[in-house]
Write a protein that holds these residues in place. Structure first.
Motif, mmCIF file in Angstrom:
data_model
loop_
_atom_site.group_PDB
_atom_site.id
_atom_site.type_symbol
_atom_site.label_atom_id
_atom_site.label_comp_id
_atom_site.label_asym_id
_atom_site.label_seq_id
_atom_site.Cartn_x
_atom_site.Cartn_y
_atom_site.Cartn_z
ATOM 1 N N CYS A 85 0.828 -1.212 0.000
ATOM 2 C CA CYS A 85 0.000 0.000 0.000
ATOM 3 C C CYS A 85 0.859 1.259 0.000
ATOM 4 C CB CYS A 85 -0.929 0.006 1.210
ATOM 5 S SG CYS A 85 -2.231 -1.240 1.151
ATOM 6 N N LEU A 86 1.934 1.260 0.786
ATOM 7 C CA LEU A 86 2.818 2.425 0.846
ATOM 8 C C LEU A 86 3.532 2.650 -0.484
ATOM 9 C CD1 LEU A 86 4.387 1.941 4.411
ATOM 10 C CD2 LEU A 86 2.612 3.564 3.720
ATOM 11 N N VAL A 87 3.982 1.573 -1.107
ATOM 12 C CA VAL A 87 4.667 1.700 -2.398
ATOM 13 C C VAL A 87 3.702 2.211 -3.461
ATOM 14 C CG1 VAL A 87 5.765 0.391 -4.258
ATOM 15 C CG2 VAL A 87 6.439 -0.016 -1.884
ATOM 16 N N GLU A 88 2.492 1.681 -3.465
ATOM 17 C CA GLU A 88 1.512 2.144 -4.452
ATOM 18 C C GLU A 88 1.155 3.613 -4.230
ATOM 19 O OE1 GLU A 88 -1.811 -0.241 -6.549
ATOM 20 O OE2 GLU A 88 -2.677 0.482 -4.669
ATOM 21 N N ALA A 89 1.012 4.017 -2.975
ATOM 22 C CA ALA A 89 0.721 5.418 -2.682
ATOM 23 C C ALA A 89 1.851 6.323 -3.175
ATOM 24 C CB ALA A 89 0.508 5.607 -1.178
#
Length: 407
Positions: A85-89
């Motif tokens: 989720c952090l990488v996609e954000a």
């Protein structure tokens, strides 16, 4: 009866940590995906280059499937979900600010990588957390939440573009990914599964390639079946608007047709899961491919908006009732040892279908009319039905067999 009740309560406890992030992230990505090509064109891409940039999401998913299994095995599902989720954000934030086509392309590819990792971790977690007699309903609901989010997302994206800009839509997707990561923190630990420690070297888990080699037969038989399912689903989304445009329908009419078809699709995900749990996987896998194949074969016979819409709804019926079939079959055949690595290979089969399916349309239409492509795809879907009829019973247990095993 008590066991069913307890398992249902357990499944409901996963609604926020599993289904919540899925619907949030799919709303965000649903808002962004229709705009990626426009972003690329604004940054100087040709039409062909813009199509390649859009395709980088699928390429990122393909590249991320096998590493995702290894990461989940190494660190566990919860940390991997949060990291994805952090990488996609971060990728979406970069896309919202960049004025470089190359940077946008990298961000889209990284988003695909993160999507593969996130999807694998959810799949692996539910495969272990939910008992076999409730598995199809749980995984079909997972597929359904993705469909709901993907349906809502484009409308949110259109509103944001009208009020602000395309960049604001990417920023919105980043916020959705961050919110999904925060919800993932509430995910309960799997009972009886200890966290993986880097110091634990006495019993090393099986390696990725050894797991895939050990289970190559199921990947080359049932795995080909899910590749065909995914190819049929993906080509449905491509060929219907192409055929509608070739018959002179305008973009707004095509959008209405797709919206109605998506509504039919979304209504059927839970009934499909209930059928699989009660009667077996074949009662969904086979009818879904037969219905999708019939839709492809009927499409060249249509010319009006009503007729095309009816065929699109028929295909939506086949697609909707099959929600979760790929996830459920993967959970059925995944081994206890090396489950996550195996699911990485399983999802690679499905994603290969997602990528190669629409490519078949382009390949066939180089030499033949679009109607011939639809007929060929119908034949492939019906071949897939026969293939699944051969291999699903060989691997997926019937509900009666599951009850005997549980007893």
């Amino acid at each position: 009866m008590t066991a069913e009740r307890d398992e249902t309560i357990k499944w409901r406890s996963l609604i926020i940590p599993i289904y919540g992030p899925t619907i949030l992230i799919s709303i965000g990505m649903g808002a962004v995906v229709p705009l990626i090509a426009l972003s690329a064109l604004d940054l100087g891409a040709t039409v062909a280059q813009a199509a390649v940039v859009v395709g980088l999401i699928g390429m990122g998913q393909l590249a991320g499937d096998l590493p995702a299994g290894a990461l989940a095995q190494r660190f566990g599902e919860k940390p991997v979900l949060l990291a994805a989720c952090l990488v996609e954000a971060a990728a979406m934030l970069v896309a919202s600010r960049t004025d470089s086509l190359a940077v946008l392309s990298i961000a889209v590819f990284v988003s695909g990588l993160a999507s593969a990792v996130f999807g694998l971790a959810r799949h692996a977690y539910l495969s272990e957390a939910v008992a076999a007699h409730f598995r199809a309903r749980a995984l079909s609901t997972l597929g359904g939440t993705f469909r709901i989010g993907s349906f809502i997302g484009p409308f949110v994206g259109a509103l944001l573009v009208e009020q602000f800009s395309i960049g604001a839509t990417y920023a919105f997707a980043a916020c959705m990914s961050l919110a999904g990561g925060l919800l993932s923190l509430t995910l309960p630990s799997l009972p009886g599964v200890a966290p993986v420690s880097p110091a634990d070297t006495a019993e090393r888990p099986p390696g990725l390639w050894s797991v895939l080699a050990r289970h190559r037969r199921v990947l080359l038989t049932l795995g080909v079946g899910v590749l065909l399912i995914s190819a049929a689903r993906a080509t449905r989304q491509s060929i219907v608007p192409l055929w509608a445009e070739s018959q002179g329908l305008d973009a707004s009419t095509v959008s209405v047709i797709f919206g109605i078809s998506a509504g039919v699709d979304m209504l059927l995900f839970y009934p499909g899961g209930a059928i699989m749990d009660r009667f077996g996987r074949m009662w969904v896998a086979l009818p879904a491919m037969i219905v999708l194949g019939a839709g492809f074969l009927l499409l060249p016979l249509t010319s009006s908006a009503v007729a095309i819409g009816l065929v699109a709804c028929l295909m939506g019926l086949g697609n909707g009732i099959s929600s979760g079939i790929v996830l459920t079959l993967g959970a059925d055949v995944a081994p206890d040892e090396g489950r996550r690595q195996f699911l990485g290979g399983w999802r690679l089969c499905a994603d290969l279908g997602n990528v190669t399916g629409p490519g078949l349309i382009s390949l066939i239409t180089l030499a033949f009319p679009l109607g011939a492509a639809a007929i060929a795809l119908g034949a492939i879907a019906w071949f897939g039905a026969g293939w699944l009829a051969r291999w699903v019973p060989a691997y997926a247990p019937s509900p009666a067999e599951e009850r005997v095993t549980a007893g």
